[in-house]
Scaffold this motif. Structure first.
Motif, PDB file in Angstrom:
ATOM      1  N   SER A 196       0.823  -1.220   0.000  1.00 21.99           N
ATOM      2  CA  SER A 196       0.000   0.000   0.000  1.00 21.99           C
ATOM      3  C   SER A 196       0.849   1.258   0.000  1.00 21.99           C
ATOM      4  CB  SER A 196      -0.940   0.012   1.212  1.00 21.99           C
ATOM      5  OG  SER A 196      -0.213   0.161   2.420  1.00 21.99           O
ATOM      6  N   GLY A 197       2.101   1.135   0.436  1.00 17.65           N
ATOM      7  CA  GLY A 197       2.987   2.293   0.421  1.00 17.65           C
ATOM      8  C   GLY A 197       3.851   2.376  -0.818  1.00 17.65           C
ATOM      9  N   CYS A 198       3.530   1.550  -1.822  1.00 19.59           N
ATOM     10  CA  CYS A 198       4.365   1.459  -3.025  1.00 19.59           C
ATOM     11  C   CYS A 198       3.569   1.765  -4.288  1.00 19.59           C
ATOM     12  CB  CYS A 198       4.961   0.057  -3.151  1.00 19.59           C
ATOM     13  SG  CYS A 198       5.839  -0.496  -1.685  1.00 19.59           S
ATOM     14  N   SER A 199       2.476   2.473  -4.142  1.00 17.05           N
ATOM     15  CA  SER A 199       1.588   2.712  -5.274  1.00 17.05           C
ATOM     16  C   SER A 199       1.294   4.196  -5.414  1.00 17.05           C
ATOM     17  CB  SER A 199       0.282   1.939  -5.090  1.00 17.05           C
ATOM     18  OG  SER A 199      -0.642   2.238  -6.110  1.00 17.05           O
ATOM     19  N   CYS A 200       1.060   4.605  -6.655  1.00 17.57           N
ATOM     20  CA  CYS A 200       0.635   5.985  -6.870  1.00 17.57           C
ATOM     21  C   CYS A 200      -0.855   6.146  -6.597  1.00 17.57           C
ATOM     22  CB  CYS A 200       0.954   6.428  -8.300  1.00 17.57           C
ATOM     23  SG  CYS A 200       0.181   5.418  -9.571  1.00 17.57           S
ATOM     24  N   HIS A 201      -1.541   5.028  -6.237  1.00 16.50           N
ATOM     25  CA  HIS A 201      -2.968   5.071  -5.920  1.00 16.50           C
ATOM     26  C   HIS A 201      -3.170   4.826  -4.432  1.00 16.50           C
ATOM     27  CE1 HIS A 201      -3.744   5.302 -10.112  1.00 16.50           C
ATOM     28  NE2 HIS A 201      -3.554   4.026 -10.393  1.00 16.50           N
TER      29      HIS A 201
END
Length: 458
Positions: A196-201
């Motif tokens: 969840s901390g590795c997405s642009c969303h």
């Protein structure tokens, strides 16, 4: 005293192999290491010629003590080279087993896992942390709690000098949890977790929801109730994944940003935030209905009841999720493997663990070797994998002076391998003898432990 003669000593820190050494064992510790004197006819001498000695493997996420009688599971762990483990759930007042040179060493254990039943609000959570500290917990394990509760737990645990480990609360930024002091993240989350901390969303993080609801008032025996609920959930938590959560997972994967992933990994490295991926556990959840699990020959070490429960879990998983939804789990696993490689490349510390006992298709002892293979699938080299299962476990537990390398004065918890573990991950599977607290368990003794477990097949 006895010696292991003419063995190659492997240093898991850098993969250095020093051949033709004698390792002397006395009083449960390594008493000496030096150039071999060759055979001497002494019947107590262990022939190490052509073999490699490494520190004993450590399963840093296991649950054998959840069982009323964990004898067979502990036997299997030792038979496959596991000389120590971190127990990841417990209960107040549950007695720790005595140190025994016939079973793996219990290295750390919590009391009850924090859930909404015993930590539904910040004030009750803080009181629970204090109670567990008084009961002698080595660490606090969080699971299924809210971000608000987690922050209160972390602050109180810090005050009491206890690390907080476990499941990242749903809805919390992994970077923020790292900054707050979260010590080790299990299962890369679980769920969406670290990804969840590795997405642009980032707005697609799933809502914070728990299968265990907080009661409106304190209830007696909350720990026992939570244990029973968790026992049912733990067989395959992926079964509880909602369509909305799957949509969030898909959006996160579609928006995966490698630069953000590497930034997060560097943050973990700087904060000394560890990850224990338990890839075998994740794979068994997210591919629960894969026929390969049901055909695994290692199921011979399990009971009929376990196999029945796991087969039912696989059938339920197949019924619940469509082919398209199962494809989301498959894509998620691919990204979880990729994330483990990024964590390693950026210097974030890693541990090797399995989530045995209780998890579907995860067999005690053998599953750590499955974990080795999956870490290799993620792109880690054999020395790195060996280090995660030995030296780095000792470093995490702050036991470097006691364990983690084959050095004079350290605990004689060792594994003898028939092939060079620095050359290929497959060679980590060639366990031919185990030394536990100085006691030598030869190939025949290890086979007997496996046979005893096989006898439960019924």
């Amino acid at each position: 005293m006895y010696r292991i003669a003419d063995v190659a000593v492997v240093d898991p820190r850098d993969g250095t192999v020093t051949p033709h050494q004698d390792v002397r064992i006395a009083d449960g510790r390594i008493a000496g290491i030096g150039a071999t004197d060759g055979p001497d006819g002494d019947p107590t001498t262990v022939d190490g010629q052509g073999r490699f000695v490494v520190p004993g493997f450590v399963d840093m996420h296991a649950h054998p003590l959840n069982l009323a009688d964990p004898t067979h599971e502990l036997d299997l762990m030792l038979a496959f080279g596991v000389t120590g483990y971190r127990q990841m759930s417990g209960a107040p007042g549950r007695a720790r087993p005595a140190v025994d040179d016939r079973t793996p060493r219990l290295l750390a254990t919590p009391c009850s896992v924090l859930t909404p039943l015993n930590a539904g609000k910040p004030d009750t959570a803080v009181a629970e942390v204090r109670r567990q500290a008084e009961a002698g917990a080595d660490f606090i394990k969080a699971a299924l709690i809210t971000p608000e509760v987690y922050l209160a737990v972390q602050a109180e645990a810090d005050r009491l000098g206890l690390p907080v480990v476990g499941h990242l609360p749903a809805g919390i930024d992994p970077l923020a949890a790292s900054d707050a002091g979260f010590r080790s993240i299990e299962h890369i989350g679980p769920g969406l977790g670290v990804l969840s901390g590795c997405s642009c969303h980032e707005d697609h993080r799933p809502p914070a929801a728990s299968p265990i609801k907080a009661p409106p008032f304190p209830i007696p025996f909350a720990d026992k109730i939570a244990e029973r609920l968790l026992r049912r959930i733990v067989v395959n938590p992926a079964q509880l994944t909602s369509p909305a959560a799957l949509d969030s997972i898909r959006a996160t994967i579609d928006g995966f940003d490698e630069d953000k992933a590497r930034e997060l990994a560097r943050h973990f490295a700087a904060n000394d935030t560890w990850n224990c991926p338990t890839l075998i556990r994740i794979k068994a959840q997210q591919f629960c209905d894969d026929p390969a699990f049901a055909a695994d020959p290692d199921l011979r070490y399990t009971t009929a009841k376990e196999r029945k429960t796991w087969t039912a879990a696989a059938a339920a998983f197949h019924r619940k999720f469509t082919e398209a939804q199962r494809a989301v789990f498959a894509d998620q696993f691919a990204f979880q493997l990729r994330m483990v490689k990024i964590l390693d490349e950026e210097g974030a510390p890693l541990l090797a663990g399995t989530d045995a006992v209780g998890a579907a298709w995860v067999v005690a002892g053998t599953s750590l070797h499955d974990e080795f293979d999956l870490l290799a699938d993620a792109g880690l080299g054999p020395v790195r994998i060996l280090r995660a299962a030995t030296h780095d476990a000792a470093r995490f537990l702050r036991r470097e002076h006691e364990a983690g390398t084959v050095d004079v004065g350290k605990e004689a918890d060792l594994v003898l391998l028939d092939a060079d573990p620095t050359a290929a991950v497959a060679n980590l599977h060639t366990v031919s003898a185990v030394v536990r607290a100085g006691r030598h368990h030869d190939t025949g003794a290890l086979s007997a432990l496996k046979e005893r477990a096989t006898g439960r097949r019924g």
